[in-house]
Design an enzyme around this catalytic site. Sequence first.
Site, PDB file in Angstrom:
ATOM      1  CD  GLN A   1      -3.227  -0.261   0.173  1.00 15.88           C
ATOM      2  OE1 GLN A   1      -3.044   0.808  -0.432  1.00 15.88           O
ATOM      3  NE2 GLN A   1      -4.346  -0.951   0.053  1.00 15.88           N
TER       4      GLN A   1
ATOM      5  CD  GLU B   1       0.224 -10.737  -5.452  1.00 15.51           C
ATOM      6  OE1 GLU B   1       0.496 -10.264  -6.578  1.00 15.51           O
ATOM      7  OE2 GLU B   1      -0.695 -10.310  -4.736  1.00 15.51           O
TER       8      GLU B   1
ATOM      9  CG  ASN C   1      -6.247  -5.044  -1.190  1.00 16.62           C
ATOM     10  OD1 ASN C   1      -6.879  -4.194  -1.799  1.00 16.62           O
ATOM     11  ND2 ASN C   1      -5.105  -4.765  -0.591  1.00 16.62           N
TER      12      ASN C   1
ATOM     13  CB  CYS D   1      -8.089   1.344  -4.876  1.00 13.86           C
ATOM     14  SG  CYS D   1      -7.653   0.437  -6.369  1.00 13.86           S
TER      15      CYS D   1
ATOM     16  CD  GLU E   1      -7.426   0.799  -1.181  1.00 10.21           C
ATOM     17  OE1 GLU E   1      -8.327  -0.060  -1.314  1.00 10.21           O
ATOM     18  OE2 GLU E   1      -6.358   0.779  -1.822  1.00 10.21           O
TER      19      GLU E   1
END
Length: 470
Positions: A289, A339, A389, A417, A463
Site C-alpha cells: 500500500q 498472489e 484486495n 480502490c 479505499e
Amino acid sequence: MALPRGLRLMHRCLRRPASLGRGCGAERSRVTKTREKREAGAGCRLAGSSWQERLADAATPLWRLPYEEQLQVKSESQRKTLQTLVSRLEEAGIDAQKPGGLCCPLRPMVPSPVINGYRNKSSFSVNRGPDGNPKTVGLYVGTGRARNIVCVKADHMENIPTKHKLVAQCYEEFLRHSPLEPCLLFHHGGHWRELIVRTNSRGHTMAIVTFHPQQLGQEALAAQKALLREFFTCGPGAVCALTSLYFQESTMTRCSHEQSPYQLLYGEPHIFEELLGLKFRISPDAFFQVNTRGAEVLYQEVGKLSQAAGDTVLLDVCCGTGTIGLSLARQVSEVIGIEIVEKAIEDARWNAALNGISNCEFHSGKAETVLPQLLSSWKDDRPLVAVVNPSRAGLHYRVVRAIRNCKAIRRLLYVSCKPEGEAMRNFLELCCPPDPRKKLEGEPFAPTLAIPFDLFPHTVHCELVLLFTR
C-alpha cells in the site's frame, strides 16, 4: 448532509480527472471531454496556471481544498457508489435498499494519518516537457487521444515526498547528459524510459530505471549500466543516497520480473518497512500500500470486521507481500495467501519467517487458477473468512464463483480502490440470485457495512472496505 454548492460543482468536475503517468503508482484517471476539447484547441495553454499547477490539478484535483472538505467530497462520492449498487441490485431483482437509500450503513470517511508526502512509491515517465525537451522526467498532462501529452515535473505534487522528487530530478540530469535518446514510443526507437522510486519510513530509497535495449549489444548495455551506477553512487546523483539501484531491460510497456529480471546495479536487493509492529521485506515489483500509515489504520479495521477468532482460517486473496494476512495471523488459526507476483510471494514467506509467524502458507499463481482448486476440495470445519484486495481490474469471475460456491465462507471483506469500476461487477456477482447457467449456485451474499478510508489525500480516490455476509 448536503454539500455546499461550490463543493458540489467541484465534485462534478473532478469525477473524471486527467490521465497520468505509467505504472500502478500513479493515480490514473481520465480527462473530461470538455477539458480535452479545450486543451486541444488552446494548444495545451491555460492562462493563469503554471504547468506544475496544471499537473497538480490533474493528478491531485482536491489539493486546493482544506482537508476536511476533501473528506466531504470523497464521502459523497462513496455514497453515490452505494446508491448505484442499490440500483444495480434492484435491476437484478434484489430488494437491497435500506433506510437512507443505501444497501448498507456507510460509516464516515476515515482520514489519513499523513496528508502530505505520504506516497512510499512513485512512478515517473520520460517524455517531452513544456519546453519541448524530450528528456523530461515527470508525470503526464493531457491525453494520447488529443495528442497533447506533456511531461511535467512533479514539483507541486503534495502527495509525493521530497526524496522522490529529488531522485526524479537527478535522473533527468543523467538523461540530459546521456548520448542515448529516450524511448518515447517503442516503434520510434530510443532507450531511457520510466523511473520508479520506493522509500520506507526510515528514508531508505530504491530506484528502478526501465530501459529499452533496442539493438544494443551486451557490451553497450553494460557500459550504460556502469554509467548509471557511477552517476548515482559517486556522481551528482549520490546526493540521493540510494540504498538500492535497479535496472530493467523492457521491450514492452510493462514487464514482470519473470519476463525481464530486475538487475541490481548497486546496494541492497530489498527495502524494509515496519507496519503494525511487524517488519516487511519489499521487492522491486511487489505490491505494498502506497500510504503506509494509512494502511495500518485500514488493516486494523479489517481485523475487527473479520471477527476472526482463534479457530478461524483467513483466506487472503491478492495478498501482495502478505501484509493483511500477517498482521492478523496471531489472532487466527491459519492464514492462506494467494498472489500472482512470484517475488511478492517470496517476500511474504520471508516476512512470515522474519516475524516468527508459522501459521501462514502462501501460494504463487493466478487467483482464478489457485483458488478454485483450493476451495473445491475444502473439507475443513473451522470458520473460513475471506479478504480480497484486488487491483482496479477487480476479481476474475472464476474467483468470485469459487468464493460464492464455497459454503464455508460466510463472511467476506472486499477492499477496493475503485468500487465504482470493475469491482461493481464483482459485487453484483456476489449478491445476485443463484444462476446455474453461470455456475453461481451458492447462497448469495448481502452487503452489511461500508467503511471508506482516505489512503490517497488530495486525489479523488480512497479505499472502500465492503463487508459481505450470508
